[in-house]
Design a protein around this motif. Structure first.
Motif, PDB file in Angstrom:
ATOM      1  N   MET A   8      -8.997 -13.728  29.163  1.00 52.13           N
ATOM      2  CA  MET A   8      -9.232 -14.660  28.051  1.00 52.13           C
ATOM      3  C   MET A   8      -8.712 -14.085  26.735  1.00 52.13           C
ATOM      4  O   MET A   8      -8.160 -14.813  25.911  1.00 52.13           O
ATOM      5  CB  MET A   8     -10.715 -14.983  27.945  1.00 52.13           C
ATOM      6  CG  MET A   8     -11.228 -15.849  29.068  1.00 52.13           C
ATOM      7  SD  MET A   8     -12.940 -16.364  28.856  1.00 52.13           S
ATOM      8  CE  MET A   8     -13.803 -14.818  29.042  1.00 52.13           C
ATOM      9  N   GLY A   9      -8.884 -12.767  26.551  1.00 53.95           N
ATOM     10  CA  GLY A   9      -8.366 -12.129  25.340  1.00 53.95           C
ATOM     11  C   GLY A   9      -6.856 -12.201  25.262  1.00 53.95           C
ATOM     12  O   GLY A   9      -6.285 -12.459  24.196  1.00 53.95           O
ATOM     13  N   GLU A  10      -6.192 -11.983  26.385  1.00 58.99           N
ATOM     14  CA  GLU A  10      -4.727 -12.062  26.403  1.00 58.99           C
ATOM     15  C   GLU A  10      -4.253 -13.503  26.214  1.00 58.99           C
ATOM     16  O   GLU A  10      -3.240 -13.747  25.549  1.00 58.99           O
ATOM     17  CB  GLU A  10      -4.182 -11.487  27.709  1.00 58.99           C
ATOM     18  CG  GLU A  10      -4.381  -9.997  27.845  1.00 58.99           C
ATOM     19  CD  GLU A  10      -3.681  -9.210  26.763  1.00 58.99           C
ATOM     20  OE1 GLU A  10      -2.511  -9.494  26.459  1.00 58.99           O
ATOM     21  OE2 GLU A  10      -4.338  -8.311  26.204  1.00 58.99           O
ATOM     22  N   ALA A  11      -4.958 -14.454  26.796  1.00 56.82           N
ATOM     23  CA  ALA A  11      -4.584 -15.856  26.618  1.00 56.82           C
ATOM     24  C   ALA A  11      -4.785 -16.290  25.162  1.00 56.82           C
ATOM     25  O   ALA A  11      -4.002 -17.071  24.630  1.00 56.82           O
ATOM     26  CB  ALA A  11      -5.398 -16.746  27.548  1.00 56.82           C
ATOM     27  N   TYR A  12      -5.819 -15.764  24.523  1.00 64.85           N
ATOM     28  CA  TYR A  12      -6.062 -16.077  23.118  1.00 64.85           C
ATOM     29  C   TYR A  12      -4.927 -15.556  22.244  1.00 64.85           C
ATOM     30  O   TYR A  12      -4.536 -16.198  21.269  1.00 64.85           O
ATOM     31  CB  TYR A  12      -7.400 -15.479  22.682  1.00 64.85           C
ATOM     32  CG  TYR A  12      -7.738 -15.730  21.234  1.00 64.85           C
ATOM     33  CD1 TYR A  12      -8.131 -16.994  20.809  1.00 64.85           C
ATOM     34  CD2 TYR A  12      -7.643 -14.708  20.295  1.00 64.85           C
ATOM     35  CE1 TYR A  12      -8.432 -17.232  19.485  1.00 64.85           C
ATOM     36  CE2 TYR A  12      -7.941 -14.938  18.965  1.00 64.85           C
ATOM     37  CZ  TYR A  12      -8.335 -16.198  18.568  1.00 64.85           C
ATOM     38  OH  TYR A  12      -8.621 -16.428  17.261  1.00 64.85           O
ATOM     39  N   ARG A  13      -4.389 -14.394  22.598  1.00 60.56           N
ATOM     40  CA  ARG A  13      -3.254 -13.834  21.846  1.00 60.56           C
ATOM     41  C   ARG A  13      -1.928 -14.403  22.312  1.00 60.56           C
ATOM     42  O   ARG A  13      -0.874 -13.970  21.861  1.00 60.56           O
ATOM     43  CB  ARG A  13      -3.234 -12.317  21.983  1.00 60.56           C
ATOM     44  CG  ARG A  13      -4.415 -11.676  21.303  1.00 60.56           C
ATOM     45  CD  ARG A  13      -4.294 -10.199  21.203  1.00 60.56           C
ATOM     46  NE  ARG A  13      -3.783  -9.596  22.444  1.00 60.56           N
ATOM     47  CZ  ARG A  13      -3.834  -8.317  22.704  1.00 60.56           C
ATOM     48  NH1 ARG A  13      -4.350  -7.492  21.827  1.00 60.56           N
ATOM     49  NH2 ARG A  13      -3.362  -7.841  23.834  1.00 60.56           N
ATOM     50  N   GLU A  14      -1.966 -15.353  23.242  1.00 61.34           N
ATOM     51  CA  GLU A  14      -0.799 -16.041  23.797  1.00 61.34           C
ATOM     52  C   GLU A  14       0.162 -15.094  24.495  1.00 61.34           C
ATOM     53  O   GLU A  14       1.381 -15.230  24.406  1.00 61.34           O
ATOM     54  CB  GLU A  14      -0.089 -16.852  22.708  1.00 61.34           C
ATOM     55  CG  GLU A  14      -0.948 -17.961  22.138  1.00 61.34           C
ATOM     56  CD  GLU A  14      -0.241 -18.779  21.086  1.00 61.34           C
ATOM     57  OE1 GLU A  14       0.949 -18.535  20.826  1.00 61.34           O
ATOM     58  OE2 GLU A  14      -0.897 -19.676  20.534  1.00 61.34           O
ATOM     59  N   ASN A  15      -0.386 -14.131  25.197  1.00 58.90           N
ATOM     60  CA  ASN A  15       0.392 -13.209  26.018  1.00 58.90           C
ATOM     61  C   ASN A  15       0.253 -13.672  27.466  1.00 58.90           C
ATOM     62  O   ASN A  15      -0.624 -13.233  28.197  1.00 58.90           O
ATOM     63  CB  ASN A  15      -0.111 -11.775  25.843  1.00 58.90           C
ATOM     64  CG  ASN A  15       0.684 -10.781  26.644  1.00 58.90           C
ATOM     65  OD1 ASN A  15       1.705 -11.115  27.236  1.00 58.90           O
ATOM     66  ND2 ASN A  15       0.206  -9.551  26.681  1.00 58.90           N
ATOM     67  N   GLY A  17     -14.740  -7.108  27.443  1.00 60.75           N
ATOM     68  CA  GLY A  17     -14.245  -6.677  28.749  1.00 60.75           C
ATOM     69  C   GLY A  17     -14.400  -5.184  28.953  1.00 60.75           C
ATOM     70  O   GLY A  17     -14.801  -4.726  30.032  1.00 60.75           O
ATOM     71  N   ILE A  18     -14.120  -4.409  27.927  1.00 63.77           N
ATOM     72  CA  ILE A  18     -14.291  -2.958  28.012  1.00 63.77           C
ATOM     73  C   ILE A  18     -15.766  -2.611  28.192  1.00 63.77           C
ATOM     74  O   ILE A  18     -16.123  -1.753  29.003  1.00 63.77           O
ATOM     75  CB  ILE A  18     -13.700  -2.273  26.770  1.00 63.77           C
ATOM     76  CG1 ILE A  18     -12.175  -2.406  26.788  1.00 63.77           C
ATOM     77  CG2 ILE A  18     -14.102  -0.807  26.700  1.00 63.77           C
ATOM     78  CD1 ILE A  18     -11.506  -1.982  25.494  1.00 63.77           C
ATOM     79  N   ALA A  19     -16.633  -3.294  27.445  1.00 61.83           N
ATOM     80  CA  ALA A  19     -18.068  -3.032  27.558  1.00 61.83           C
ATOM     81  C   ALA A  19     -18.586  -3.371  28.949  1.00 61.83           C
ATOM     82  O   ALA A  19     -19.400  -2.635  29.522  1.00 61.83           O
ATOM     83  CB  ALA A  19     -18.830  -3.828  26.498  1.00 61.83           C
ATOM     84  N   ILE A  20     -18.115  -4.462  29.526  1.00 60.20           N
ATOM     85  CA  ILE A  20     -18.544  -4.843  30.873  1.00 60.20           C
ATOM     86  C   ILE A  20     -18.022  -3.844  31.900  1.00 60.20           C
ATOM     87  O   ILE A  20     -18.712  -3.494  32.859  1.00 60.20           O
ATOM     88  CB  ILE A  20     -18.094  -6.284  31.197  1.00 60.20           C
ATOM     89  CG1 ILE A  20     -18.805  -7.273  30.281  1.00 60.20           C
ATOM     90  CG2 ILE A  20     -18.375  -6.626  32.654  1.00 60.20           C
ATOM     91  CD1 ILE A  20     -18.249  -8.675  30.350  1.00 60.20           C
ATOM     92  N   GLY A  21     -16.808  -3.356  31.697  1.00 63.02           N
ATOM     93  CA  GLY A  21     -16.265  -2.340  32.599  1.00 63.02           C
ATOM     94  C   GLY A  21     -17.059  -1.047  32.556  1.00 63.02           C
ATOM     95  O   GLY A  21     -17.329  -0.429  33.592  1.00 63.02           O
ATOM     96  N   VAL A  22     -17.456  -0.624  31.349  1.00 63.81           N
ATOM     97  CA  VAL A  22     -18.282   0.569  31.218  1.00 63.81           C
ATOM     98  C   VAL A  22     -19.649   0.333  31.865  1.00 63.81           C
ATOM     99  O   VAL A  22     -20.186   1.215  32.548  1.00 63.81           O
ATOM    100  CB  VAL A  22     -18.417   0.975  29.731  1.00 63.81           C
ATOM    101  CG1 VAL A  22     -19.473   2.032  29.537  1.00 63.81           C
ATOM    102  CG2 VAL A  22     -17.075   1.437  29.194  1.00 63.81           C
ATOM    103  N   SER A  62      -9.251  -7.784  19.995  1.00 63.09           N
ATOM    104  CA  SER A  62     -10.082  -8.978  19.922  1.00 63.09           C
ATOM    105  C   SER A  62     -11.474  -8.718  20.500  1.00 63.09           C
ATOM    106  O   SER A  62     -11.665  -7.816  21.321  1.00 63.09           O
ATOM    107  CB  SER A  62      -9.408 -10.127  20.672  1.00 63.09           C
ATOM    108  OG  SER A  62      -9.499  -9.927  22.060  1.00 63.09           O
ATOM    109  N   PRO A  63     -12.450  -9.520  20.080  1.00 60.37           N
ATOM    110  CA  PRO A  63     -13.805  -9.372  20.623  1.00 60.37           C
ATOM    111  C   PRO A  63     -13.873  -9.593  22.134  1.00 60.37           C
ATOM    112  O   PRO A  63     -14.709  -9.001  22.815  1.00 60.37           O
ATOM    113  CB  PRO A  63     -14.612 -10.429  19.886  1.00 60.37           C
ATOM    114  CG  PRO A  63     -13.850 -10.712  18.651  1.00 60.37           C
ATOM    115  CD  PRO A  63     -12.418 -10.480  18.974  1.00 60.37           C
ATOM    116  N   LEU A  64     -12.985 -10.421  22.667  1.00 55.13           N
ATOM    117  CA  LEU A  64     -12.975 -10.633  24.115  1.00 55.13           C
ATOM    118  C   LEU A  64     -12.543  -9.371  24.858  1.00 55.13           C
ATOM    119  O   LEU A  64     -13.096  -9.040  25.905  1.00 55.13           O
ATOM    120  CB  LEU A  64     -12.049 -11.797  24.470  1.00 55.13           C
ATOM    121  CG  LEU A  64     -12.554 -13.178  24.060  1.00 55.13           C
ATOM    122  CD1 LEU A  64     -11.462 -14.212  24.230  1.00 55.13           C
ATOM    123  CD2 LEU A  64     -13.765 -13.550  24.881  1.00 55.13           C
TER     124      LEU A  64
END
Length: 80
Positions: free
Chosen positions: A41-48, A8-13, A2-4
């Motif tokens: 937010m990405g995990e919540a969007y995927r309902e994990n 997150g990966i981009a912010i971590g880098v 997902s884009p979220l």
């Protein structure tokens, strides 16, 4: 992915790059907190739900580390 999660990966880098250029630990941990929040937010969007809760716990840890680093940095600057 997902884009979220990509955000997150981009912010971590970005956090690692900023640390390499001499930013304070408060900025580093603050950016890692933001990256963890985007992952949550990405995990919540995927309902994990377990993944979202894990990312929230990690984000809270990074937020505490960021506040501690900022506090210690302000005390160190006050001594000189």
């Amino acid at each position: 992915m997902s884009p979220l999660n990509l955000a997150g990966i981009a912010i971590g880098v970005l956090a690692v790059i900023v640390l390499c250029f001499g930013a304070s630990d408060g900025w580093f941990f603050g950016l890692l907190c933001l990256a963890s929040m985007a992952g949550s937010m990405g995990e919540a969007y995927r309902e994990n739900k377990p993944g979202a809760i894990a990312f929230l716990i990690v984000a809270a840890l990074f937020a505490l580390l960021s506040v501690r680093a900022a506090y210690l940095d302000s005390r160190h600057r006050g001594d000189t």
